[in-house]
Design a protein around this motif. Structure first.
Motif, PDB file in Angstrom:
ATOM      1  N   GLY A 139       0.777  -1.230   0.067  1.00  0.00           N
ATOM      2  CA  GLY A 139      -0.094  -0.145   0.032  1.00  0.00           C
ATOM      3  C   GLY A 139       0.687   1.200   0.017  1.00  0.00           C
ATOM      4  N   SER A 140       0.289   2.205  -0.645  1.00  0.00           N
ATOM      5  CA  SER A 140       1.141   3.577  -0.691  1.00  0.00           C
ATOM      6  C   SER A 140       0.376   4.721  -0.191  1.00  0.00           C
ATOM      7  N   LEU A 141       1.175   5.760   0.201  1.00  0.00           N
ATOM      8  CA  LEU A 141       0.520   6.965   0.626  1.00  0.00           C
ATOM      9  C   LEU A 141       1.309   8.002   0.072  1.00  0.00           C
ATOM     10  N   PRO A 142       0.874   8.709  -0.941  1.00  0.00           N
ATOM     11  CA  PRO A 142       1.251   9.893  -1.587  1.00  0.00           C
ATOM     12  C   PRO A 142       1.422  11.215  -0.613  1.00  0.00           C
ATOM     13  N   CYS A 143       2.389  11.886  -0.456  1.00  0.00           N
ATOM     14  CA  CYS A 143       2.727  12.704   0.337  1.00  0.00           C
ATOM     15  C   CYS A 143       3.040  14.381   0.016  1.00  0.00           C
TER      16      CYS A 143
END
Length: 363
Positions: A41-45
């Protein structure tokens, strides 16, 4: 059985699937669903302040301890160019008048923050298993601190030259981003105005095997992959994993406006284009009025990420009236393959269908 387990072993994930980081619609809920199903899973910041990003990370960690990818942009902050910004506003003036707006009204700058000291401290505090970058890599001292925090480092390549550069500069894996992909192109080595280089960008089937042959690190395939057929094809071309973005935009966890969601459901195979109008950098989205009337690429659009500032009032007015004429409707070319499933169910279905196809192919 998966034909290449290098990414699974490198990241500590059960499935060779990466839920693509998509700034805006991709917050903790989407990442959690993919992670609980076995994907990265990815979280763009880039569109989140440090405190906002930290809150999102806490939300993820309250739900799962599975490997997490934090994603950042590595663009150079643009130099002020008043003449170009004035020309851009002048080009949009007719739309302003159409909506009863003052073309000279004060604007709020559009921003996406590049990776910096504050974001590096966030990585050191959160200690994600993976940190991914777009538009190259940060300066060497910051990159060393990311590595010291225990993260694997990946970044996007749109050409073989970019892939070789990323490997030489310490990437543990490389995302081969085909031109079919939605959102921003990861271009960072092109010499000249980026709007002049989009015609030479490679599709995934041409790019992927050439990148695989050029580097030793594992390669993640991205661009136009929407179902098990695309996943199996990517493995046949040498990928060690796949990254899907547009497919996850159909999930209820994606924070999309009803206008964007409707556009995705109605998308045609030939209904997207690469455009720099919305941010100043080439990105693939569904064609709307602005792209049709100005042409998808314009030399007048200010440098990334400034172009969006002048569009914000128009977007607000159009959306209030139920239209998406000035809204960036990011999408890859395989939107028609989208399914209305939760992030968990989509991930599991993709994995199960891919394994079944691989088993049939093996005999």
């Amino acid at each position: 059985m998966w034909p290449d387990r290098r990414i699974q072993d490198l990241f500590g994930i059960p499935l060779p699937i990466v839920q693509a980081p998509m700034a805006g619609p991709n917050l903790a809920e989407l990442a959690i669903g993919a992670m609980q199903a076995g994907a990265l899973g990815s979280l763009p910041c880039a569109m989140l302040g440090v405190e906002q990003a930290l809150a999102q990370c806490r939300q993820v960690r309250e739900a799962t301890a599975a490997p997490l990818n934090l994603n950042f942009f590595c663009h150079r902050p643009p130099e002020p160019d008043p003449a170009r910004e004035a020309a851009w506003r002048d080009r949009l003036a007719g739309y302003y008048r159409e909506y009863g707006l003052d073309p000279a009204m004060p604007l709020t700058p559009s921003g996406r923050a590049p990776f910096d000291e504050a974001y590096c401290e966030l990585v050191e505090q959160v200690r994600p298993q993976v940190v991914s970058f777009h538009f190259g890599l940060p300066a060497a001292p910051l990159l060393e601190r990311v590595r010291a925090a225990g993260a694997r480092v990946i970044s996007s390549a749109t050409t073989v030259a970019e892939a070789r550069w990323l490997e030489a500069n310490g990437c543990d894996a490389i995302v081969a981003q085909g031109a079919e992909a939605g959102g921003h192109r990861g271009v960072f080595l092109y010499d000249g105005p980026l709007q002049d280089g989009v015609s030479t960008q490679l599709g995934l089937f041409a790019l992927l095997p050439q990148v695989v042959d050029a580097v030793r690190v594992p390669v993640i395939a991205a661009g136009g992959i929407g179902d098990a057929r695309g996943i199996v094809a990517a493995f046949a071309l040498g990928a060690a994993a796949v990254q899907l973005g547009t497919a996850y935009l159909f999930c209820p966890e994606a924070k999309l406006s009803p206008l964007h969601r409707r556009a995705l459901r109605e998308a045609r195979d030939d209904g997207t284009a690469l455009t720099n109008l919305f941010t100043g950098r080439p990105a693939r989205g569904i064609v709307n009025r602005l792209m049709r009337e100005l042409g998808p690429m314009s030399p007048l659009a200010p440098e990334f990420p400034l172009a969006g500032g002048a569009l914000a009032p128009l977007r607000a007015q159009a959306e209030a009236a139920g239209g998406a004429d000035f809204t960036p409707l990011w999408s890859g070319q395989a939107a028609r393959l989208g399914r209305d499933l939760s992030a968990y169910a989509l991930t599991r279905s993709l994995a199960e269908e891919s394994l079944a196809m691989l088993a049939r192919a093996a005999g």
